[in-house]
Design a protein around this motif. Structure first.
Motif, PDB file in Angstrom:
ATOM      1  N   GLU A 155      42.770 -44.535 -20.387  1.00 19.57           N
ATOM      2  CA  GLU A 155      42.927 -45.734 -21.200  1.00 19.57           C
ATOM      3  C   GLU A 155      41.637 -46.125 -21.924  1.00 19.57           C
ATOM      4  O   GLU A 155      41.677 -46.728 -22.995  1.00 19.57           O
ATOM      5  CB  GLU A 155      43.432 -46.884 -20.337  1.00 19.57           C
ATOM      6  CG  GLU A 155      44.898 -46.757 -19.971  1.00 19.57           C
ATOM      7  CD  GLU A 155      45.778 -46.673 -21.211  1.00 19.57           C
ATOM      8  OE1 GLU A 155      45.850 -47.655 -21.971  1.00 19.57           O
ATOM      9  OE2 GLU A 155      46.372 -45.604 -21.446  1.00 19.57           O
ATOM     10  N   GLN A 156      40.497 -45.766 -21.369  1.00 18.36           N
ATOM     11  CA  GLN A 156      39.264 -45.986 -22.126  1.00 18.36           C
ATOM     12  C   GLN A 156      39.168 -44.988 -23.282  1.00 18.36           C
ATOM     13  O   GLN A 156      38.678 -45.323 -24.371  1.00 18.36           O
ATOM     14  CB  GLN A 156      38.050 -45.867 -21.213  1.00 18.36           C
ATOM     15  CG  GLN A 156      37.870 -47.056 -20.274  1.00 18.36           C
ATOM     16  CD  GLN A 156      36.435 -47.169 -19.824  1.00 18.36           C
ATOM     17  OE1 GLN A 156      35.570 -47.614 -20.574  1.00 18.36           O
ATOM     18  NE2 GLN A 156      36.174 -46.762 -18.585  1.00 18.36           N
ATOM     19  N   ALA A 157      39.637 -43.764 -23.045  1.00 17.99           N
ATOM     20  CA  ALA A 157      39.616 -42.767 -24.115  1.00 17.99           C
ATOM     21  C   ALA A 157      40.548 -43.168 -25.257  1.00 17.99           C
ATOM     22  O   ALA A 157      40.204 -43.026 -26.444  1.00 17.99           O
ATOM     23  CB  ALA A 157      40.002 -41.402 -23.565  1.00 17.99           C
ATOM     24  N   VAL A 158      41.725 -43.678 -24.926  1.00 15.34           N
ATOM     25  CA  VAL A 158      42.653 -44.132 -25.967  1.00 15.34           C
ATOM     26  C   VAL A 158      42.033 -45.285 -26.743  1.00 15.34           C
ATOM     27  O   VAL A 158      42.134 -45.368 -27.976  1.00 15.34           O
ATOM     28  CB  VAL A 158      44.003 -44.544 -25.344  1.00 15.34           C
ATOM     29  CG1 VAL A 158      44.918 -45.158 -26.404  1.00 15.34           C
ATOM     30  CG2 VAL A 158      44.687 -43.352 -24.698  1.00 15.34           C
TER      31      VAL A 158
ATOM     32  N   ASN B 107      37.615 -52.009 -21.062  1.00 13.60           N
ATOM     33  CA  ASN B 107      37.787 -52.126 -22.506  1.00 13.60           C
ATOM     34  C   ASN B 107      37.376 -53.511 -23.008  1.00 13.60           C
ATOM     35  O   ASN B 107      36.878 -53.649 -24.126  1.00 13.60           O
ATOM     36  CB  ASN B 107      39.232 -51.818 -22.889  1.00 13.60           C
ATOM     37  CG  ASN B 107      39.556 -50.335 -22.756  1.00 13.60           C
ATOM     38  OD1 ASN B 107      38.679 -49.482 -22.866  1.00 13.60           O
ATOM     39  ND2 ASN B 107      40.823 -50.018 -22.494  1.00 13.60           N
ATOM     40  N   ALA B 108      37.572 -54.536 -22.176  1.00 14.99           N
ATOM     41  CA  ALA B 108      37.127 -55.879 -22.553  1.00 14.99           C
ATOM     42  C   ALA B 108      35.605 -55.958 -22.569  1.00 14.99           C
ATOM     43  O   ALA B 108      35.016 -56.611 -23.437  1.00 14.99           O
ATOM     44  CB  ALA B 108      37.707 -56.910 -21.585  1.00 14.99           C
ATOM     45  N   VAL B 109      34.950 -55.298 -21.604  1.00 11.97           N
ATOM     46  CA  VAL B 109      33.486 -55.256 -21.588  1.00 11.97           C
ATOM     47  C   VAL B 109      32.964 -54.559 -22.850  1.00 11.97           C
ATOM     48  O   VAL B 109      31.990 -55.000 -23.470  1.00 11.97           O
ATOM     49  CB  VAL B 109      32.982 -54.546 -20.315  1.00 11.97           C
ATOM     50  CG1 VAL B 109      31.487 -54.248 -20.403  1.00 11.97           C
ATOM     51  CG2 VAL B 109      33.289 -55.386 -19.078  1.00 11.97           C
TER      52      VAL B 109
ATOM     53  N   GLY C 121      29.908 -53.702 -26.893  1.00 12.20           N
ATOM     54  CA  GLY C 121      29.747 -52.444 -27.610  1.00 12.20           C
ATOM     55  C   GLY C 121      29.337 -51.290 -26.721  1.00 12.20           C
ATOM     56  O   GLY C 121      29.180 -50.156 -27.192  1.00 12.20           O
ATOM     57  N   TRP C 122      29.185 -51.547 -25.421  1.00 15.31           N
ATOM     58  CA  TRP C 122      28.780 -50.507 -24.466  1.00 15.31           C
ATOM     59  C   TRP C 122      30.006 -50.060 -23.670  1.00 15.31           C
ATOM     60  O   TRP C 122      30.798 -50.873 -23.211  1.00 15.31           O
ATOM     61  CB  TRP C 122      27.710 -51.053 -23.515  1.00 15.31           C
ATOM     62  CG  TRP C 122      27.409 -50.157 -22.352  1.00 15.31           C
ATOM     63  CD1 TRP C 122      26.746 -48.984 -22.370  1.00 15.31           C
ATOM     64  CD2 TRP C 122      27.796 -50.379 -20.988  1.00 15.31           C
ATOM     65  NE1 TRP C 122      26.679 -48.446 -21.106  1.00 15.31           N
ATOM     66  CE2 TRP C 122      27.323 -49.296 -20.235  1.00 15.31           C
ATOM     67  CE3 TRP C 122      28.505 -51.400 -20.340  1.00 15.31           C
ATOM     68  CZ2 TRP C 122      27.527 -49.195 -18.870  1.00 15.31           C
ATOM     69  CZ3 TRP C 122      28.713 -51.315 -18.975  1.00 15.31           C
ATOM     70  CH2 TRP C 122      28.213 -50.207 -18.250  1.00 15.31           C
ATOM     71  N   ARG C 123      30.159 -48.735 -23.522  1.00 14.59           N
ATOM     72  CA  ARG C 123      31.313 -48.164 -22.820  1.00 14.59           C
ATOM     73  C   ARG C 123      30.934 -47.864 -21.373  1.00 14.59           C
ATOM     74  O   ARG C 123      30.031 -47.053 -21.120  1.00 14.59           O
ATOM     75  CB  ARG C 123      31.758 -46.880 -23.520  1.00 14.59           C
ATOM     76  CG  ARG C 123      32.846 -46.096 -22.819  1.00 14.59           C
ATOM     77  CD  ARG C 123      34.187 -46.789 -22.894  1.00 14.59           C
ATOM     78  NE  ARG C 123      34.649 -46.980 -24.267  1.00 14.59           N
ATOM     79  CZ  ARG C 123      35.685 -47.767 -24.580  1.00 14.59           C
ATOM     80  NH1 ARG C 123      36.334 -48.424 -23.627  1.00 14.59           N
ATOM     81  NH2 ARG C 123      36.047 -47.910 -25.850  1.00 14.59           N
ATOM     82  N   PRO C 124      31.590 -48.485 -20.381  1.00  9.10           N
ATOM     83  CA  PRO C 124      31.288 -48.207 -18.972  1.00  9.10           C
ATOM     84  C   PRO C 124      32.033 -46.964 -18.474  1.00  9.10           C
ATOM     85  O   PRO C 124      33.248 -47.003 -18.279  1.00  9.10           O
ATOM     86  CB  PRO C 124      31.774 -49.468 -18.244  1.00  9.10           C
ATOM     87  CG  PRO C 124      32.828 -50.040 -19.122  1.00  9.10           C
ATOM     88  CD  PRO C 124      32.520 -49.618 -20.534  1.00  9.10           C
ATOM     89  N   TYR C 125      31.315 -45.897 -18.261  1.00  8.68           N
ATOM     90  CA  TYR C 125      31.931 -44.665 -17.774  1.00  8.68           C
ATOM     91  C   TYR C 125      31.976 -44.591 -16.247  1.00  8.68           C
ATOM     92  O   TYR C 125      32.783 -43.852 -15.695  1.00  8.68           O
ATOM     93  CB  TYR C 125      31.167 -43.444 -18.313  1.00  8.68           C
ATOM     94  CG  TYR C 125      31.379 -43.197 -19.790  1.00  8.68           C
ATOM     95  CD1 TYR C 125      32.438 -42.410 -20.236  1.00  8.68           C
ATOM     96  CD2 TYR C 125      30.529 -43.757 -20.741  1.00  8.68           C
ATOM     97  CE1 TYR C 125      32.637 -42.194 -21.596  1.00  8.68           C
ATOM     98  CE2 TYR C 125      30.724 -43.545 -22.090  1.00  8.68           C
ATOM     99  CZ  TYR C 125      31.783 -42.759 -22.507  1.00  8.68           C
ATOM    100  OH  TYR C 125      31.992 -42.543 -23.861  1.00  8.68           O
TER     101      TYR C 125
END
Length: 871
Positions: free
Chosen positions: A530-533, A845-847, A852-856
């Motif tokens: 869902e983060q990738a989408v 996704n809200a973060v 603008g930073w993606r939490p992996y």
């Protein structure tokens, strides 16, 4: 020592300097006070001392001398207790007495100062900050405390009994409340519900399990002189993790049992251990399982046995694959990397292990009587436990009687013949007496089960039209000595039919085994997918909900996408991150889940003294099975619920489903309806109520009818059949990010659920609210950690292993789409798992929207967020 308890003078001997919780529970028999953490963290043992809340696990009993003590039993009929029952501020109920005791004290203070003006969420959260509910029933607790303070529950509902006069300032307005939302709510709110940990028959011995201090060793011998003990070793005599059961002893009390355990001498040949996951993944290092026989005994971390065979290479098992045209997927990804890299999303996503930690630990009380084995057990599968016990201990299944009347949570870790059951049964046979084995909190957090950690490598490609072109996902499951992790496989069922290569690997190490945990593999898969989408939507310049709706062909989720897209927070709240310290963001995530059922579920109805008694070998771990059964029968017969009684948690009645795989309600309700139809026929008319008084002894058994068009699988596996159709969930979350301290505060969550007809709305909403809370814990806090040198679990208490509290709970709105399962008898399926799957990804996704930073990497700790922001 003399003191007053619930208005009565009591005298107890405290020469051995016990804690107050021991005096209250064991010596006075007031078992509503629960011992959970033994560290003052969870609040379950809260009592009032001269009107002030105190955690009794840290309070020396001598401090009670001459004082007035109130336990939950003394608050029966208090407005707060009534409010908890009416507002459904509970699930399993194990934490409920502590909450009520603390909330009652708060209510008295609040009413004295503010009258019937209700407190806000912040005031309630501050007052109850020292209490934990693993089920996540916090939304109901907010409602209950506010309503009690407002005077909404100052008088008992009409027709109820056992509600004594109120105390203190509450009870002055004379307002009327509603009836309890759950059948067992009165017992859970007045402390009379008895869990396995509360039972104390005459002659009881307490059992203690001796556990390995080594991650890998061969046990040469066990010696204890004339002290009786039972061995608990596997056939090869090898222990494979710190905390693995080795033997068990019993004594009249736990202190004596621990002293006896210290007398058992275990001769270990310590062996090299595989504790580095990265090394184990290469297939190198000391072997966890030396041969095929040992591998076959490996425990499973999934809900069903592994269907897809996989090869072993050292400590690496896999891949097991659920791919769809994998060669095409790999080719398209390679070509896109060269030709259209802007339409390629790639990343490595990690998740930490999440521990189940139900507040009632694993517990079993066993005794043998005239060749019959009786076990009282905290389990999610009372029928299955009886069957497995009969097989393990060599007795006919009809000579095993299991009971699980009240269960203090499970979430997937209490579905088999666990070590507490084995130890209790063997010790009871050895001593010829009842023996109870209850895991301490450190044992529960070490060997009670956890959702495996993972490392997921993902690549996704969109074509020129913006459609999904290919997907590849490799998931390395870190479940210790367990196997059967299934994360990547679940990505087969979302977003159309594009080619995809999906491979799962088990990286086996000398760590305790993982276990199925609420939607096994699902929240983990969603974290990556869902983060990738979401990232692809940003690459393509499209609305993230619109892209999901376009890719997803499921009409039930289409309805949820339309609902989510119309939320004001979505239309006007996104992209407001800004540059200040506090930044707000809005995210979305979606999920689906298989529809499971137990097709041979039965319900027996018997007319007894003018009432209908419904029986089934099902259990209630907080999901509401007892209430669902009673109401289903009452509605089908046209009877008031007062004329129907549900008796569950007994293995020696008709077959019932395991409480796992979201299969309970869709198995139970159709069987109840069938039984009701048979009883109506047996009574010879439509007016059942008029015929009950003359029908004493009439008995019928109903069975779950087959779904229209049948099932996906022509057979059951582990009591599960796969039905046709997927449930769906779409969640939207708003968060606030503190960019100076790295803290993330969920503000609101909207949870859309498509699971067909909702049979019990209030209970279903409570399940979905609790699912969101557990998803918040997974995303932000929970991280099981172990010493990389010794293999010992370091997060062995509720201070170090943090689960969400009431102050961590956002406002949660649940929306049900009730169409799409008309082929299922009753029209509805399970929702306990689907409701938690997208939460962690939704928050991530809200973060991203806020910062603008993606939490992996999960959990999204403050240090990770600050590092990602470059601060």
């Amino acid at each position: 020592m003399e003191f007053e308890v619930n208005g009565a003078r009591r005298t107890v001997d405290v020469d051995d300097d016990p804690a107050a919780v021991e005096v209250v529970r064991d010596r006075l028999g007031l078992t509503g006070t629960k011992l959970v953490c033994a560290g003052g963290v969870c609040g379950a043992c809260t009592i009032q001392v001269d009107g002030e809340p105190r955690v009794s696990c840290l309070t020396p009993a001598v401090r009670l001398a001459g004082r007035s003590v109130t336990t939950v039993e003394g608050l029966s009929g208090h407005p707060v207790a009534r409010a908890f029952a009416a507002e459904d501020a509970l699930q399993c109920g194990y934490c409920t007495p502590g909450f009520i005791v603390g909330a009652a004290a708060f209510c008295e203070r609040w009413r004295a100062e503010h009258g019937t003006t209700p407190p806000g969420r912040e005031q309630i959260a501050e007052a109850l900050a020292g209490h934990l509910c693993r089920c996540g029933a916090y939304e109901g607790i907010y409602r209950a405390v506010a309503a009690a303070c407002a005077g909404d529950h100052d008088t008992a509902p009409a027709g109820t009994t056992g509600t004594a006069g109120t105390t203190g300032t509450a009870g002055t307005t004379g307002r009327q409340t509603t009836a309890a939302a759950r059948a067992e709510a009165p017992e859970k709110t007045d402390g009379s519900a008895r869990y396995t940990t509360d039972l104390h028959p005459e002659g009881l011995l307490e059992g203690v399990i001796i556990r390995s201090p080594h991650a890998h060793a061969h046990v040469r011998s066990l010696e204890a002189g004339d002290l009786p003990f039972v061995p608990l070793l596997p056939p090869d005599g090898i222990v494979r993790y710190v905390g693995q059961p080795v033997a068990a002893v019993a004594a009249p009390d736990r202190a004596a049992a621990r002293a006896a355990a210290a007398r058992v001498v275990v001769d270990y040949e310590v062996l090299p251990a595989a504790l580095d996951v990265r090394q184990a993944h290469t297939g190198e290092g000391p072997l966890v399982y030396e041969d095929k026989a040992a591998r076959k005994r490996a425990p499973g971390s999934g809900e069903t046995p592994q269907l897809v065979p996989a090869r072993w290479r050292g400590n690496l098992r896999g891949p097991s694959a659920m791919s769809k045209r994998p060669a095409a997927a790999v080719r398209r990804i390679r070509e896109a990397r060269t030709n259209t890299p802007e339409r390629v999303v790639e990343g490595v996503f990690t998740t930490a292990a999440q521990t189940h930690t139900p507040l009632e630990p694993h517990a079993c009380l066993a005794h043998w009587a005239e060749g019959t084995l009786h076990i009282q057990v905290s389990t999610q599968s009372v029928k299955r436990v009886a069957e497995l016990a009969a097989e393990r201990f060599g007795v006919p299944v009809e000579r095993v009687v299991a009971r699980a009347v009240h269960v203090g949570g499970g979430f997937g870790c209490k579905m088999g013949l666990t070590s507490d059951v084995v130890a209790a049964v063997e010790l009871a046979r050895l001593h010829g007496a009842p023996v109870r084995v209850v895991l301490d909190r450190d044992e529960e957090l070490t060997d009670g089960g956890y959702r495996p950690g993972t490392r997921i490598r993902l690549a996704m490609v969109a074509d020129a039209a913006g459609d999904l072109s290919a997907l590849a996902m490799d998931a390395d499951n870190d479940g210790g000595v367990s196997v059967g992790g299934s994360v990547a496989a679940l990505a087969r069922f979302m977003y159309g039919k594009a080619p995809r290569r999906l491979r799962d690997f088990d990286t086996v190490t000398h760590q305790p085994p993982g276990a199925p945990f609420r939607g096994p593999g699902g929240p983990t898969m969603c974290w990556a997918l869902e983060q990738a989408v979401d990232e692809m939507a940003h690459r393509l310049g499209q609305d993230p909900i619109a892209l999901r709706r376009r890719w997803d062909g499921n009409p039930k989720r289409h309805a949820l996408y339309d609902w989510a897209a119309a939320l004001p927070v979505w239309t006007s709240g996104r992209g407001r991150g800004g540059t200040g310290r506090y930044r707000r963001g809005v995210g979305v995530a979606a999920a689906n889940w298989l529809y499971f059922l137990d097709p041979v579920t039965e319900v027996e109805l018997t007319v007894e003294d003018g009432a209908v008694v419904a029986r089934c070998a099902v259990q209630d771990m907080g999901t509401g099975s007892r209430t669902v059964l009673r109401r289903a029968v009452a509605e089908a017969l046209g009877l008031p619920e007062t004329r129907v009684r549900a008796e569950i948690g007994h293995s020696d009645t008709v077959h019932g489903p395991t409480s796992g795989g979201s299969r309970t309600t869709p198995s139970l309700v159709p069987a109840a309806a069938d039984a009701a139809a048979r009883l109506r026929e047996a009574l010879g008319g439509s007016d059942v109520a008029a015929r009950l008084d003359a029908a004493h002894g009439v008995r019928v058994t109903g069975r779950r009818p087959r779904d229209r068009h049948g099932y996906v699988t022509p057979f059951t596996l582990g009591g599960i059949a796969i039905g046709r159709g997927f449930t769906g969930s779409v969640q939207v979350a708003e968060v606030e990010v503190d960019t100076r301290l790295g803290r993330i505060r969920p503000l609101r969550v909207w949870s859309g659920i498509a699971a067909g007809r909702i049979h019990q709305d209030r209970l279903a909403r409570s399940q979905c609210e609790g699912a969101v809370v557990q998803g918040i814990g997974y995303a932000l806090f929970e991280e099981r950690r172990a010493d990389p040198v010794t293999g010992r679990v370091l997060t062995e208490n509720l201070e170090d292993y943090r689960i969400p509290g009431i102050g961590d709970t956002p406002e949660i709105t649940v929306h049900f789409h009730q169409e799409g399962f008309e082929h299922v008898p009753g029209g509805g399926v399970g929702l306990g798992e689907i409701a938690t799957l997208p939460t962690a990804a939704c928050l991530a996704n809200a973060v991203h929207d806020a910062t603008g930073w993606r939490p992996y990497d999960m959990p999204i700790r403050p240090d990770r967020l600050l590092e990602g922001l470059g601060t």
